[in-house]
Design a protein around this motif. Structure first.
Motif, short mmCIF file in Angstrom:
data_model
loop_
_atom_site.label_atom_id
_atom_site.label_comp_id
_atom_site.label_asym_id
_atom_site.label_seq_id
_atom_site.Cartn_x
_atom_site.Cartn_y
_atom_site.Cartn_z
N VAL A 1 0.86 -1.18 0.00
CA VAL A 1 0.00 0.00 0.00
C VAL A 1 0.90 1.23 0.00
CG1 VAL A 1 -1.72 1.29 1.30
CG2 VAL A 1 -1.85 -1.21 1.22
N ALA A 2 0.80 2.03 -1.05
CA ALA A 2 1.69 3.18 -1.20
C ALA A 2 1.02 4.51 -0.89
CB ALA A 2 2.26 3.21 -2.62
N ASN A 3 -0.32 4.50 -0.82
CA ASN A 3 -1.01 5.76 -0.55
C ASN A 3 -2.39 5.49 0.05
OD1 ASN A 3 -2.92 5.41 -2.77
ND2 ASN A 3 -1.16 5.80 -4.09
N ALA B 1 -7.62 2.55 1.02
CA ALA B 1 -9.08 2.64 0.92
C ALA B 1 -9.64 1.51 0.07
CB ALA B 1 -9.49 3.99 0.34
N SER B 2 -9.01 1.27 -1.07
CA SER B 2 -9.46 0.20 -1.96
C SER B 2 -9.33 -1.17 -1.30
CB SER B 2 -8.64 0.22 -3.25
OG SER B 2 -8.91 1.39 -3.98
N GLU C 1 7.90 -1.75 7.01
CA GLU C 1 9.30 -2.14 6.98
C GLU C 1 10.07 -1.15 6.13
OE1 GLU C 1 9.38 -5.45 3.48
OE2 GLU C 1 8.71 -6.13 5.43
N PRO C 2 11.34 -0.96 6.42
CA PRO C 2 12.14 -0.01 5.66
C PRO C 2 12.25 -0.45 4.19
CG PRO C 2 13.31 -0.75 7.63
CD PRO C 2 12.08 -1.58 7.50
N ARG C 3 12.25 0.54 3.30
CA ARG C 3 12.49 0.25 1.89
C ARG C 3 13.96 -0.03 1.70
NH1 ARG C 3 10.73 5.44 0.44
NH2 ARG C 3 8.92 5.55 1.76
N GLY C 4 14.27 -0.81 0.71
CA GLY C 4 15.68 -0.97 0.44
C GLY C 4 16.12 -2.27 0.04
#
Length: 71
Positions: free
Chosen positions: A4-6, A11-12, A68-71
């Motif tokens: 989920v990025a936003n 919501a979806s 979790e951290p990106r990377g």
């Protein structure tokens, strides 16, 4: 796992899972301890939703929120 990025994607996810489980907004709101208006706004991607209430809704739907951290 669903990334989920936003707010719109969250919501979806919530709307999809609620419908998949055959629960009305009123039922989920009652089970989650939130108002129907709040749930409707959440499912429509309103960005000012209270995090604690969002977590209650996710818990009732059986959705774990993992950060979790990106990377």
């Amino acid at each position: 796992m669903t990334r989920v990025a936003n707010v719109g994607e969250l919501a979806s996810l919530i709307r999809f899972e609620r419908r998949k489980q055959g629960i009305t907004q009123a039922e989920l709101a009652g089970l989650s301890g939130v108002g129907v208006t709040f749930l409707s706004q959440l499912e429509n991607g309103k960005e000012s939703a209270e995090v604690g209430k969002v977590l209650s809704v996710l818990t009732m739907l059986g959705i774990d929120l993992v950060a979790e951290p990106r990377g």
